[in-house]
Design an enzyme around this catalytic site. Structure first.
Site, PDB file in Angstrom:
ATOM      1  N   LYS A 138       0.817  -1.212   0.000  1.00  0.00           N
ATOM      2  CA  LYS A 138       0.000   0.000   0.000  1.00  0.00           C
ATOM      3  C   LYS A 138       0.853   1.265   0.000  1.00  0.00           C
ATOM      4  O   LYS A 138       0.500   2.262  -0.639  1.00  0.00           O
ATOM      5  CB  LYS A 138      -0.954  -0.003   1.191  1.00  0.00           C
ATOM      6  CG  LYS A 138      -2.067  -1.025   1.053  1.00  0.00           C
ATOM      7  CD  LYS A 138      -3.118  -0.869   2.142  1.00  0.00           C
ATOM      8  CE  LYS A 138      -4.268  -1.845   1.923  1.00  0.00           C
ATOM      9  NZ  LYS A 138      -5.320  -1.712   2.959  1.00  0.00           N
ATOM     10  N   LYS A 198     -13.920  -9.103  -1.897  1.00  0.00           N
ATOM     11  CA  LYS A 198     -15.067  -8.191  -1.878  1.00  0.00           C
ATOM     12  C   LYS A 198     -14.712  -6.823  -2.439  1.00  0.00           C
ATOM     13  O   LYS A 198     -15.597  -6.028  -2.735  1.00  0.00           O
ATOM     14  CB  LYS A 198     -15.608  -8.054  -0.459  1.00  0.00           C
ATOM     15  CG  LYS A 198     -14.611  -7.547   0.564  1.00  0.00           C
ATOM     16  CD  LYS A 198     -15.150  -7.706   1.975  1.00  0.00           C
ATOM     17  CE  LYS A 198     -14.085  -7.425   3.016  1.00  0.00           C
ATOM     18  NZ  LYS A 198     -14.510  -7.770   4.379  1.00  0.00           N
ATOM     19  N   LYS A 242      -7.489 -14.649  -5.979  1.00  0.00           N
ATOM     20  CA  LYS A 242      -8.350 -14.920  -4.837  1.00  0.00           C
ATOM     21  C   LYS A 242      -9.639 -14.100  -4.912  1.00  0.00           C
ATOM     22  O   LYS A 242      -9.617 -12.945  -5.319  1.00  0.00           O
ATOM     23  CB  LYS A 242      -7.601 -14.605  -3.536  1.00  0.00           C
ATOM     24  CG  LYS A 242      -8.360 -15.000  -2.274  1.00  0.00           C
ATOM     25  CD  LYS A 242      -7.526 -14.713  -1.036  1.00  0.00           C
ATOM     26  CE  LYS A 242      -8.284 -15.072   0.237  1.00  0.00           C
ATOM     27  NZ  LYS A 242      -7.497 -14.793   1.452  1.00  0.00           N
TER      28      LYS A 242
END
Length: 334
Positions: free
Chosen positions: A111, A200, A197
């Site tokens: 990140k 959401k 994978k």
């Protein structure tokens, strides 16, 4: 009885991948272990959150915990921010953890690299010690984790060994936890990119099934799931990742083994297979959704969370006191 701790962030509705890989196991574990299931809302604020949405998602996740079958008489279900010992213990963990250890954490590296560290909160660097505190406060023996979360458990084990060696005069102060990794179904893949994978946060809504998706949406997403042109139902992750992923999902929801499913669907086309797979998923998800809606705004949910907070505070404060005494904080031993 050994103790298990698990925490999930309230960062949106979990997918069926989260259900298969983690939440489904919670139900079985509560019969054989002393379980603490936590909604880790303090982890969520490492990135900006809408305060009202965060509270809504926190209660929603608690309602889902109960809707899937967690029993508050067998497990302690609570919200992280309602147990102040988590952040208090995290400071002690930080002071016994090196910057180098934290900078090696994959999530921070990924990140911060995307933003060249500009605008990245300090919490993104220091939240792993909070995760360590979550685990050690309950003297956890086992922590259910996926393969991609093992790094956090390794940090926890390193801290516990360091803390015990540094401050213990004999018996260990903190319990050294081990990973509990699901044997099957621990990694469910995207319906559209079966080599990635299921997530959401996927921009492609067809790539994942939310636990709160309506039955019609579940069926539609499974019908559009990527397979291959052979039309043969077989388990071969390397060469047929799409149908292999669907077989894993089907097995998890039906209770049948993958071999049994492959044998049953020999000579049957993908269309029939996907339709019956949808039936299996909906048969499990629909009752969960009904119970979720019953709980969401009920007094029952608040009462369970209040009781869970009381129990969690009692246990966490006991360990926190040991940690405080060990490092010499305060004017006298507590």
């Amino acid at each position: 009885m050994e103790t298990i701790f698990s925490g999930i962030q309230p960062s949106g509705v979990p997918t069926i991948g989260n259900y298969i890989g983690a939440m489904k196991q919670f139900i079985q574990l509560q019969d054989n272990y002393n379980c603490y299931y936590c909604i880790v809302d303090e982890h969520a604020i490492t990135v900006p959150q809408d305060r009202l949405k965060l509270r809504e998602q926190t209660k929603g996740l608690a309602a889902l915990y109960l809707a899937i079958g967690l029993d508050p008489t067998k497990s302690t279900i609570f919200i992280q921010s309602e147990v102040p010992a988590h952040t208090q213990a995290a400071w002690i963990v930080q002071c016994n953890t090196t910057v180098g250890e934290l900078e090696r954490m994959t999530q921070f590296k990924d990140k911060s690299a995307k933003n060249n560290r500009v605008g990245v909160s300090a919490g993104l660097l220091t939240y792993p010690p909070l995760m360590v505190a979550d685990i050690v406060l309950y003297q956890s023996n086992l922590v259910p984790v996926g393969e991609d979360q093992k790094q956090h458990l390794e940090l926890t084990r390193d801290f516990v060994e360091r803390f015990n060696n540094r401050y213990s005069n004999g018996a260990p102060i903190l319990t050294l936890p081990d990973a509990l990794i699901p044997k099957a179904g621990g990694r469910i893949m995207s319906l559209q990119e079966p080599t990635n994978k299921m997530s959401k946060s996927d921009d492609n809504q067809k790539g994942f099934i939310s636990m709160l998706d309506e039955p019609a949406a579940i069926r539609k997403k499974l019908k559009s799931a990527v397979t291959d042109s052979s039309g043969v139902i077989e388990f071969d992750v390397a060469n047929k990742p799409g149908i292999s992923n669907l077989l894993t999902i089907y097995s998890s929801f039906s209770g049948e083994s993958i071999d049994e499913l492959v044998a049953r669907y020999q000579g049957v086309g993908y269309g029939t297979f996907k339709d019956e797979l949808a039936d299996a998923v909906i048969n499990v998800m629909e009752p969960i959704q009904v119970r979720y809606r019953e709980l969401l705004h009920s007094d029952e949910l608040d009462q369970i969370l209040d009781t869970g907070a009381i129990e969690a505070n009692k246990v966490a404060n006991k360990t926190l006191t040991k940690m405080i005494n060990s490092v010499g904080l305060g004017r006298k031993k507590r």
